[in-house]
Motif scaffolding. Structure first.
Motif, PDB file in Angstrom:
ATOM      1  N   SER A  83       0.854  -1.180   0.000  1.00 48.11           N
ATOM      2  CA  SER A  83       0.000   0.000   0.000  1.00 48.11           C
ATOM      3  C   SER A  83       0.894   1.235   0.000  1.00 48.11           C
ATOM      4  CB  SER A  83      -0.906   0.000   1.236  1.00 48.11           C
ATOM      5  OG  SER A  83      -0.147   0.240   2.399  1.00 48.11           O
ATOM      6  N   THR A  84       0.293   2.385  -0.071  1.00 45.07           N
ATOM      7  CA  THR A  84       1.083   3.616  -0.084  1.00 45.07           C
ATOM      8  C   THR A  84       1.705   3.906   1.276  1.00 45.07           C
ATOM      9  OG1 THR A  84      -0.915   4.903   0.383  1.00 45.07           O
ATOM     10  CG2 THR A  84      -0.279   4.649  -1.938  1.00 45.07           C
ATOM     11  N   LYS A  85       1.272   3.228   2.323  1.00 44.93           N
ATOM     12  CA  LYS A  85       1.795   3.444   3.670  1.00 44.93           C
ATOM     13  C   LYS A  85       2.961   2.517   4.006  1.00 44.93           C
ATOM     14  CE  LYS A  85      -2.802   4.702   5.186  1.00 44.93           C
ATOM     15  NZ  LYS A  85      -3.957   4.250   5.927  1.00 44.93           N
ATOM     16  N   GLY A  86       3.412   1.708   3.056  1.00 44.55           N
ATOM     17  CA  GLY A  86       4.512   0.799   3.309  1.00 44.55           C
ATOM     18  C   GLY A  86       4.081  -0.553   3.853  1.00 44.55           C
ATOM     19  N   LYS A  87       2.808  -0.707   4.198  1.00 47.22           N
ATOM     20  CA  LYS A  87       2.275  -1.997   4.628  1.00 47.22           C
ATOM     21  C   LYS A  87       1.689  -2.701   3.421  1.00 47.22           C
ATOM     22  CE  LYS A  87      -0.133  -2.472   8.540  1.00 47.22           C
ATOM     23  NZ  LYS A  87      -1.077  -2.213   9.637  1.00 47.22           N
ATOM     24  N   PRO A  88       1.693  -4.009   3.430  1.00 44.73           N
ATOM     25  CA  PRO A  88       1.025  -4.726   2.337  1.00 44.73           C
ATOM     26  C   PRO A  88      -0.461  -4.359   2.272  1.00 44.73           C
ATOM     27  CG  PRO A  88       2.397  -6.207   3.625  1.00 44.73           C
ATOM     28  CD  PRO A  88       2.348  -4.901   4.377  1.00 44.73           C
ATOM     29  N   ASP A  89      -1.048  -4.479   1.102  1.00 45.37           N
ATOM     30  CA  ASP A  89      -2.476  -4.225   0.921  1.00 45.37           C
ATOM     31  C   ASP A  89      -3.220  -5.493   1.335  1.00 45.37           C
ATOM     32  OD1 ASP A  89      -5.050  -3.729   0.114  1.00 45.37           O
ATOM     33  OD2 ASP A  89      -4.471  -2.832  -1.806  1.00 45.37           O
ATOM     34  N   PHE A  90      -3.530  -5.582   2.611  1.00 44.56           N
ATOM     35  CA  PHE A  90      -4.134  -6.798   3.150  1.00 44.56           C
ATOM     36  C   PHE A  90      -5.529  -7.050   2.604  1.00 44.56           C
ATOM     37  CE2 PHE A  90      -1.081  -5.672   6.586  1.00 44.56           C
ATOM     38  CZ  PHE A  90      -0.246  -6.754   6.401  1.00 44.56           C
ATOM     39  N   LEU A  91      -6.272  -5.996   2.292  1.00 46.63           N
ATOM     40  CA  LEU A  91      -7.604  -6.191   1.731  1.00 46.63           C
ATOM     41  C   LEU A  91      -7.511  -6.842   0.353  1.00 46.63           C
ATOM     42  CD1 LEU A  91     -10.595  -5.835   2.267  1.00 46.63           C
ATOM     43  CD2 LEU A  91     -10.448  -3.545   1.279  1.00 46.63           C
ATOM     44  N   LEU A  92      -6.564  -6.415  -0.438  1.00 44.02           N
ATOM     45  CA  LEU A  92      -6.375  -7.026  -1.752  1.00 44.02           C
ATOM     46  C   LEU A  92      -5.919  -8.484  -1.614  1.00 44.02           C
ATOM     47  CD1 LEU A  92      -6.572  -6.529  -4.771  1.00 44.02           C
ATOM     48  CD2 LEU A  92      -4.188  -5.788  -4.723  1.00 44.02           C
ATOM     49  N   GLU A  93      -5.039  -8.740  -0.662  1.00 45.95           N
ATOM     50  CA  GLU A  93      -4.597 -10.122  -0.413  1.00 45.95           C
ATOM     51  C   GLU A  93      -5.778 -10.997  -0.019  1.00 45.95           C
ATOM     52  OE1 GLU A  93      -1.524 -11.529  -0.853  1.00 45.95           O
ATOM     53  OE2 GLU A  93      -1.046  -9.607  -1.761  1.00 45.95           O
ATOM     54  N   ALA A  94      -6.649 -10.479   0.839  1.00 51.20           N
ATOM     55  CA  ALA A  94      -7.820 -11.245   1.273  1.00 51.20           C
ATOM     56  C   ALA A  94      -8.773 -11.495   0.106  1.00 51.20           C
ATOM     57  CB  ALA A  94      -8.532 -10.519   2.406  1.00 51.20           C
ATOM     58  N   CYS A  95      -8.914 -10.526  -0.791  1.00 53.11           N
ATOM     59  CA  CYS A  95      -9.749 -10.728  -1.985  1.00 53.11           C
ATOM     60  C   CYS A  95      -9.246 -11.934  -2.772  1.00 53.11           C
ATOM     61  CB  CYS A  95      -9.730  -9.487  -2.876  1.00 53.11           C
ATOM     62  SG  CYS A  95     -10.695  -8.097  -2.266  1.00 53.11           S
ATOM     63  N   GLY A  96      -7.942 -12.071  -2.875  1.00 52.37           N
ATOM     64  CA  GLY A  96      -7.354 -13.180  -3.619  1.00 52.37           C
ATOM     65  C   GLY A  96      -7.585 -14.533  -2.981  1.00 52.37           C
ATOM     66  N   HIS A  97      -7.871 -14.558  -1.690  1.00 49.40           N
ATOM     67  CA  HIS A  97      -8.142 -15.831  -1.017  1.00 49.40           C
ATOM     68  C   HIS A  97      -9.559 -16.320  -1.268  1.00 49.40           C
ATOM     69  CE1 HIS A  97      -4.498 -16.722   1.224  1.00 49.40           C
ATOM     70  NE2 HIS A  97      -4.361 -15.423   1.345  1.00 49.40           N
ATOM     71  N   PHE A  98     -10.459 -15.400  -1.566  1.00 51.28           N
ATOM     72  CA  PHE A  98     -11.857 -15.774  -1.763  1.00 51.28           C
ATOM     73  C   PHE A  98     -12.305 -15.700  -3.216  1.00 51.28           C
ATOM     74  CE2 PHE A  98     -11.590 -14.599   2.689  1.00 51.28           C
ATOM     75  CZ  PHE A  98     -12.281 -15.633   3.288  1.00 51.28           C
ATOM     76  N   LEU A  99     -11.589 -14.927  -4.040  1.00 50.52           N
ATOM     77  CA  LEU A  99     -11.960 -14.766  -5.442  1.00 50.52           C
ATOM     78  C   LEU A  99     -10.859 -15.315  -6.330  1.00 50.52           C
ATOM     79  CD1 LEU A  99     -13.219 -11.077  -5.296  1.00 50.52           C
ATOM     80  CD2 LEU A  99     -14.631 -13.137  -5.321  1.00 50.52           C
ATOM     81  N   SER A 100     -11.234 -16.100  -7.321  1.00 49.78           N
ATOM     82  CA  SER A 100     -10.226 -16.603  -8.250  1.00 49.78           C
ATOM     83  C   SER A 100      -9.962 -15.603  -9.363  1.00 49.78           C
ATOM     84  CB  SER A 100     -10.657 -17.947  -8.837  1.00 49.78           C
ATOM     85  OG  SER A 100     -11.854 -17.802  -9.581  1.00 49.78           O
TER      86      SER A 100
END
Length: 94
Positions: free
Chosen positions: A4-21
């Motif tokens: 993310s722009t704050k230097g942390k991973p984009d966890f919401l996007l990562e979570a999307c990838g776990h539920f959506l192919s």
């Protein structure tokens, strides 16, 4: 893992990838856009055709699945923060 722009991973996007192919990444470029797009059908509870949940989640209502995605993202963030705190505390002890 996308940063993310704050230097942390984009966890919401990562979570999307776990539920959506798959999703239309020309139309939905951020995780918030993905979540909003999943809920675009309103109260119908079905996903727009441009989203493909992984097979175990195909029958989940859109609002329930988006809640699960958000919860996973929060959990990822908490784990990340705890790991950073743990790493920093170990450095101080040395």
């Amino acid at each position: 893992m996308k940063e993310s722009t704050k230097g942390k991973p984009d966890f919401l996007l990562e979570a999307c990838g776990h539920f959506l192919s798959d999703w239309n990444d020309d139309k939905y470029k951020t995780a918030e856009e993905i979540i909003d797009g999943m809920l675009a059908e309103g109260d119908s509870g079905i996903f727009p055709e441009e989203f493909e949940p992984w097979q175990p989640f195909e029958t989940y209502p859109a609002d329930e699945l988006t809640d699960m995605i958000r919860h996973m993202a929060v959990t990822y963030s908490e784990m990340f923060d705890a790991g950073v705190r743990h790493g920093l505390s170990r450095e101080v002890v040395k």
